[in-house]
Design an enzyme around this catalytic site. Sequence first.
Site, PDB file in Angstrom:
ATOM      1  N   ARG A 103       0.779  -1.232   0.123  1.00 32.11           N
ATOM      2  CA  ARG A 103       0.074   0.173  -0.078  1.00 32.11           C
ATOM      3  C   ARG A 103       0.881   1.362  -0.012  1.00 32.11           C
ATOM      4  NH1 ARG A 103      -3.482   0.758   5.293  1.00 32.11           N
ATOM      5  NH2 ARG A 103      -4.422  -1.138   4.595  1.00 32.11           N
ATOM      6  N   TYR A 104       1.796   1.135   0.815  1.00 28.67           N
ATOM      7  CA  TYR A 104       2.676   2.307   1.012  1.00 28.67           C
ATOM      8  C   TYR A 104       4.057   2.022   0.064  1.00 28.67           C
ATOM      9  CZ  TYR A 104      -0.056   3.240   4.867  1.00 28.67           C
ATOM     10  OH  TYR A 104      -1.119   3.551   5.927  1.00 28.67           O
ATOM     11  N   ARG A 107       7.101   0.325   1.783  1.00 29.92           N
ATOM     12  CA  ARG A 107       7.291  -1.093   2.661  1.00 29.92           C
ATOM     13  C   ARG A 107       5.874  -1.880   2.053  1.00 29.92           C
ATOM     14  NH1 ARG A 107       5.695   3.720   4.889  1.00 29.92           N
ATOM     15  NH2 ARG A 107       3.891   3.736   6.212  1.00 29.92           N
ATOM     16  N   CYS A 116      -3.096 -18.599  14.076  1.00 33.87           N
ATOM     17  CA  CYS A 116      -2.674 -17.812  15.070  1.00 33.87           C
ATOM     18  C   CYS A 116      -2.729 -18.840  16.404  1.00 33.87           C
ATOM     19  CB  CYS A 116      -3.468 -16.473  15.354  1.00 33.87           C
ATOM     20  SG  CYS A 116      -3.425 -15.357  13.952  1.00 33.87           S
ATOM     21  N   CYS A 120      -7.976 -13.820  18.220  1.00 36.52           N
ATOM     22  CA  CYS A 120      -8.622 -12.562  18.993  1.00 36.52           C
ATOM     23  C   CYS A 120      -9.961 -12.170  18.192  1.00 36.52           C
ATOM     24  CB  CYS A 120      -7.594 -11.366  18.847  1.00 36.52           C
ATOM     25  SG  CYS A 120      -5.912 -12.127  19.324  1.00 36.52           S
ATOM     26  N   CYS A 123      -9.919  -9.029  15.874  1.00 35.37           N
ATOM     27  CA  CYS A 123      -9.089  -9.155  14.847  1.00 35.37           C
ATOM     28  C   CYS A 123      -9.822  -8.492  13.565  1.00 35.37           C
ATOM     29  CB  CYS A 123      -8.517 -10.437  14.539  1.00 35.37           C
ATOM     30  SG  CYS A 123      -7.317 -10.627  13.249  1.00 35.37           S
ATOM     31  N   ARG A 125      -8.507  -9.152  10.727  1.00 36.92           N
ATOM     32  CA  ARG A 125      -8.236 -10.223   9.662  1.00 36.92           C
ATOM     33  C   ARG A 125      -8.768 -11.378   9.759  1.00 36.92           C
ATOM     34  NH1 ARG A 125      -2.159  -8.758   9.094  1.00 36.92           N
ATOM     35  NH2 ARG A 125      -2.340  -6.803   7.946  1.00 36.92           N
ATOM     36  N   ASP A 284     -10.777  -1.491  13.831  1.00 34.99           N
ATOM     37  CA  ASP A 284     -11.485  -1.135  12.485  1.00 34.99           C
ATOM     38  C   ASP A 284     -12.746  -1.623  12.181  1.00 34.99           C
ATOM     39  OD1 ASP A 284      -8.982  -0.385  11.494  1.00 34.99           O
ATOM     40  OD2 ASP A 284      -8.200  -2.291  11.047  1.00 34.99           O
ATOM     41  N   ASP A 321      -7.004   3.625  11.091  1.00 35.28           N
ATOM     42  CA  ASP A 321      -6.341   3.222   9.824  1.00 35.28           C
ATOM     43  C   ASP A 321      -7.617   3.493   8.834  1.00 35.28           C
ATOM     44  OD1 ASP A 321      -4.341   2.145   8.518  1.00 35.28           O
ATOM     45  OD2 ASP A 321      -3.971   0.476   9.418  1.00 35.28           O
ATOM     46  N   LYS A 328      -2.851   5.846   7.715  1.00 33.49           N
ATOM     47  CA  LYS A 328      -3.230   5.974   9.144  1.00 33.49           C
ATOM     48  C   LYS A 328      -3.360   7.692   9.324  1.00 33.49           C
ATOM     49  CE  LYS A 328      -0.530   2.023  10.568  1.00 33.49           C
ATOM     50  NZ  LYS A 328      -0.193   1.619   9.265  1.00 33.49           N
TER      51      LYS A 328
HETATM   52  S1  SF4 Z   1      -5.030  -9.850  16.326  1.00 31.57           S
HETATM   53 FE1  SF4 Z   1      -5.508 -11.264  14.583  1.00 31.57          FE
HETATM   54  S2  SF4 Z   1      -3.754 -11.944  13.464  1.00 31.57           S
HETATM   55 FE2  SF4 Z   1      -3.177 -10.952  15.434  1.00 31.57          FE
HETATM   56  S3  SF4 Z   1      -2.796 -12.784  16.762  1.00 31.57           S
HETATM   57 FE3  SF4 Z   1      -5.004 -11.989  16.989  1.00 31.57          FE
HETATM   58  S4  SF4 Z   1      -6.067 -13.439  15.691  1.00 31.57           S
HETATM   59 FE4  SF4 Z   1      -4.173 -13.527  14.914  1.00 31.57          FE
END
Ligand code: SF4
Length: 346
Positions: A103-104, A107, A116, A120, A123, A125, A284, A321, A328
């Site tokens: 995107r940038y 980087r 994972c 979480c 998350c 993603r 987000d 973001d 950001k």
């Molecule tokens: S925030 Fe998302 S990508 Fe990061 S450890 Fe937790 S579940 Fe995995």
Amino acid sequence: MEISVTDWHDWRWQFRNRVRSLGHLARELKRPISWLAPLKPVIRRYPLAITPYYLSLLNASDESDPLRRQCFPDPRELSFSLGGVPDPLDEERTMPVPGLIHRYSDRCLAIVTGDCAVYCRHCNRKRMWREKGLRGGRERLQAMVEYVARTPSVREVIVSGGDPLVISEGQLDWFLGALRAIPHVEVLRIGSRAPVTLPMRITPELCAMLKRHRPLWFNTQFNHGREITAESARACEMLLMSGIPVSNQSVLLRGINDDYETMRDLLCGLERISVRPYYLFQCDPVFGTDHFRAEIGNGVEIMEKLRRAISGLCLPRYVLDCPGGGGKIPLQPCAFLPGMNGSQFF
Ligand code: SF4
């Protein structure tokens, strides 16, 4: 189940014995499975994974426990009353090769796995948790290396996921080495929550391997002071002692850390273990995370109070973001008003 001390401190044992089903969770909590039945449709869409270590830190009988809320499925994940999209940062649109977000100009970010240690619930993603195609795959990683090699503007590569520390050490070593061998790649960065959710993953062998690929920066995600334990502090210390700076990127989460005292304790706790608070992210607008999103005004107020009360070393940048991949933007109170030239302060 009898657990030996050796097993408990072995990250592979922790990973193998993650809670992945409601039946397993019910057994761990010594509750009838019927107690968890409403969560069935939730984990069908967004799977469950909790390490025994992280489970041991939380109070399972308290629905508002800040650690429990980060990893226990919640029926609200399926109610999208306030909207939200699976990919608010438009990451899929900025992938020149699968899994590599560019995107940038200077980087890019490599998603080396969708897996994972702990999923979480907030998350951004979470859309990727079920994507089997994201697991490892030398060819997939090779395509990323080739893209970076033919793109001279890229001077930094962020190796992320999912959690890059759950792929095999050999594969990670190879990937980091291949990126490091590209002349215009100056800096590598790892984004991993392992120090928080699976601190035993930070082993002397892993540190020795990462050290070989320096300059390498490590970003993790502590969201609450109770996540700073002797084990997580030891994990960060090992990275630091290997010459790898450790920074933290928290997410502002409603009912978890969106109050001044909790945030102050977290930030001061991070300073005590030599982890630099880097970003505080506004959560987000991802599908199924409405119940985590705190008010921006509240976040700005907390930051302003913190700015007056604690050392600048403890202060992260509170940022949003921008949805749609706009980058950001800092969220801060207006400290300098139009018409001021600075003389008012002296
Ligand atoms: S925030 Fe998302 S990508 Fe990061 S450890 Fe937790 S579940 Fe995995």
